[in-house]
Scaffold this active site. Structure first.
Site, PDB file in Angstrom:
ATOM      1  CB  THR A 260      32.541  41.119  58.207  1.00  0.00           C
ATOM      2  OG1 THR A 260      33.584  41.960  58.720  1.00  0.00           O
ATOM      3  CG2 THR A 260      33.007  40.424  56.928  1.00  0.00           C
TER       4      THR A 260
ATOM      5  CG  HIS B  12      33.855  43.574  41.776  1.00  0.00           C
ATOM      6  ND1 HIS B  12      34.508  42.899  42.777  1.00  0.00           N
ATOM      7  CD2 HIS B  12      34.797  43.794  40.816  1.00  0.00           C
ATOM      8  CE1 HIS B  12      35.777  42.704  42.427  1.00  0.00           C
ATOM      9  NE2 HIS B  12      35.977  43.244  41.249  1.00  0.00           N
TER      10      HIS B  12
ATOM     11  CB  CYS C 255      18.368  42.590  29.688  1.00  0.00           C
ATOM     12  SG  CYS C 255      18.313  41.477  28.265  1.00  0.00           S
TER      13      CYS C 255
ATOM     14  CB  CYS D  27      18.283  44.601  25.193  1.00  0.00           C
ATOM     15  SG  CYS D  27      17.210  44.615  26.632  1.00  0.00           S
TER      16      CYS D  27
ATOM     17  CB  CYS E 177      15.301  41.743  24.047  1.00  0.00           C
ATOM     18  SG  CYS E 177      16.490  41.174  25.274  1.00  0.00           S
TER      19      CYS E 177
ATOM     20  CB  SER F 203      40.269  44.057  50.068  1.00  0.00           C
ATOM     21  OG  SER F 203      40.337  43.246  48.884  1.00  0.00           O
ATOM     22  CB  SER F 204      41.733  38.627  50.539  1.00  0.00           C
ATOM     23  OG  SER F 204      40.954  38.573  49.343  1.00  0.00           O
TER      24      SER F 204
ATOM     25  CG  ASN G 180      42.477  42.620  55.489  1.00  0.00           C
ATOM     26  OD1 ASN G 180      41.363  42.971  55.082  1.00  0.00           O
ATOM     27  ND2 ASN G 180      42.911  41.369  55.412  1.00  0.00           N
TER      28      ASN G 180
HETATM   29  N1  APR Z   1      37.807  44.166  59.651  1.00  0.00           N
HETATM   30  C1  APR Z   1      38.937  44.086  58.894  1.00  0.00           C
HETATM   31  N2  APR Z   1      39.163  43.093  57.989  1.00  0.00           N
HETATM   32  C2  APR Z   1      38.200  42.163  57.855  1.00  0.00           C
HETATM   33  C3  APR Z   1      37.010  42.175  58.617  1.00  0.00           C
HETATM   34  C4  APR Z   1      36.843  43.243  59.537  1.00  0.00           C
HETATM   35  N3  APR Z   1      35.734  43.346  60.302  1.00  0.00           N
HETATM   36  N4  APR Z   1      36.249  41.095  58.243  1.00  0.00           N
HETATM   37  C5  APR Z   1      36.963  40.436  57.300  1.00  0.00           C
HETATM   38  N5  APR Z   1      38.127  41.073  57.070  1.00  0.00           N
HETATM   39  C6  APR Z   1      39.165  40.721  56.084  1.00  0.00           C
HETATM   40  C7  APR Z   1      39.383  39.238  55.896  1.00  0.00           C
HETATM   41  O1  APR Z   1      40.418  38.778  56.742  1.00  0.00           O
HETATM   42  C8  APR Z   1      39.804  39.175  54.423  1.00  0.00           C
HETATM   43  O2  APR Z   1      41.219  39.265  54.290  1.00  0.00           O
HETATM   44  O3  APR Z   1      38.674  41.204  54.857  1.00  0.00           O
HETATM   45  C9  APR Z   1      39.169  40.408  53.790  1.00  0.00           C
HETATM   46  C10 APR Z   1      38.006  40.058  52.865  1.00  0.00           C
HETATM   47  O4  APR Z   1      38.566  39.346  51.784  1.00  0.00           O
HETATM   48  P1  APR Z   1      37.592  38.584  50.769  1.00  0.00           P
HETATM   49  O5  APR Z   1      36.614  37.781  51.538  1.00  0.00           O
HETATM   50  O6  APR Z   1      38.491  37.921  49.779  1.00  0.00           O
HETATM   51  O7  APR Z   1      36.769  39.757  50.060  1.00  0.00           O
HETATM   52  P2  APR Z   1      37.256  40.744  48.925  1.00  0.00           P
HETATM   53  O8  APR Z   1      38.716  41.073  49.079  1.00  0.00           O
HETATM   54  O9  APR Z   1      36.318  41.874  48.915  1.00  0.00           O
HETATM   55  O10 APR Z   1      37.043  39.858  47.589  1.00  0.00           O
HETATM   56  C11 APR Z   1      37.209  40.513  46.341  1.00  0.00           C
HETATM   57  O11 APR Z   1      36.284  38.559  45.258  1.00  0.00           O
HETATM   58  O12 APR Z   1      34.711  36.911  45.163  1.00  0.00           O
HETATM   59  C12 APR Z   1      35.069  38.124  44.643  1.00  0.00           C
HETATM   60  O13 APR Z   1      33.621  39.686  43.664  1.00  0.00           O
HETATM   61  C13 APR Z   1      34.020  39.176  44.907  1.00  0.00           C
HETATM   62  O14 APR Z   1      34.351  41.527  45.304  1.00  0.00           O
HETATM   63  C14 APR Z   1      34.765  40.228  45.714  1.00  0.00           C
HETATM   64  C15 APR Z   1      36.206  39.971  45.356  1.00  0.00           C
END
Ligand code: APR
Length: 257
Positions: free
Chosen positions: A28, A121, A129, A132, A157, A195-196, A220
């Site tokens: 982000t 991912h 494709c 194929c 294909c 990541s969430s 996070n």
């Molecule tokens: N620094 C730290 N944390 C951050 C920052 C930042 N600058 N910006 C956002 N976040 C946190 C948010 O608070 C959130 O908890 O990162 C997390 C991102 O979570 P998601 O938006 O759910 O993304 P992600 O965990 O990668 O989603 C997993 O879901 O939709 C699918 O395929 C898609 O790969 C993705 C998967």
């Protein structure tokens, strides 16, 4: 926060095999929206449009899917301090692999090697494709769309072309899953960044590491459901936190003055 940063830096210094696990939150600060924060991608696009079932069945959904790819590709995003810190971890010989859920390719651009990156991912670099499995560059397919081919099909294909990312409902890439599970089982320190941790099976990796005896760190900006399982949780911005941690790792590595 400083005490936690020092603690994680010390853990990295003691570790031989660090696994970093990233989600959209690591990108982000490069200008790419994440998915579930307010204003994130799932507040602007319908996740149902990104299931493999809908992609195959609905031409309009395929066109919306290509529009999002175009949005992500055109902006020419660059790595931020968090990506650079993860590349530095590999350079100093601490990183066993970086498992990423991201498709933006920024770990490659930041300097991590192909061998160290596990893209669970898929990637936005390529298109594939669905019949194929032929591979071509995504830019090439976007060029065909610019020329008016709204719903591009495979020229070998006739099958449907799609970005080589893993959509909801689509099988996970076997080789990458095996590699991610192996790295998670064998590491001594597992660091989640941005990541969430709500999408499985990707989000099972920190639990596999923890069960195998690794120390778990979560960095996070907001709480996650796995915070209670972590040994250290830092709620902060990935760029500044990782920059501060690496400053301490460098400082500690130089030993006593
Ligand atoms: N620094 C730290 N944390 C951050 C920052 C930042 N600058 N910006 C956002 N976040 C946190 C948010 O608070 C959130 O908890 O990162 C997390 C991102 O979570 P998601 O938006 O759910 O993304 P992600 O965990 O990668 O989603 C997993 O879901 O939709 C699918 O395929 C898609 O790969 C993705 C998967």
């Amino acid at each position: 926060m400083d005490e936690l940063i020092g603690k994680v830096a010390g853990m990295i210094r003691e570790s031989q095999r660090v696994v970093v696990f990233t989600g959209a939150g690591v990108s982000t600060e490069s200008g790419i929206s994440d998915f579930r924060s307010p204003g994130g991608i799932w507040s602007r696009y319908d996740p149902e449009d990104f299931t493999i079932q809908r992609f195959v069945a609905d031409r309009e959904a395929r066109k919306r899917n290509w529009r999002l790819r175009r949005e992500l590709v055109t902006a020419n995003y660059q790595p931020n301090a968090a990506h650079r810190a993860i590349a530095e971890l590999e350079r100093i010989g601490k990183l066993s692999c970086v498992i990423t859920q991201n498709i933006d390719g920024l770990h490659h651009t930041a300097g991590n090697t192909e061998a160290a990156i596990v893209e669970l991912h898929g990637t936005m670099k390529d298109a594939k494709c669905l019949s194929c499995d032929d591979r071509l560059s995504l830019i090439q397919v976007l060029g065909r769309i610019d020329q008016g081919e709204e719903d591009p099909h495979c020229r070998k294909c006739g099958g449907l072309l799609k970005a080589a990312t893993v959509s909801f409902g689509e099988a996970m890439p076997e080789r990458e899953m095996r590699r991610a599970e192996e790295c998670s089982r064998e590491c001594d320190l597992f660091i989640v960044i941005g990541s969430s941790l709500v999408v499985f099976p990707a989000a099972s990796m920190p639990l596999i590491a923890k069960r195998a005896g690794a120390t778990l760190v979560i960095i996070n900006s907001t709480p996650t459901d796995m915070d209670s399982a972590a040994d250290v949780v830092i709620h902060g911005m990935a760029g500044s936190v990782m920059e501060a941690i690496m400053e301490q790792v460098r400082g500690q590595r130089s030993g006593p003055a």
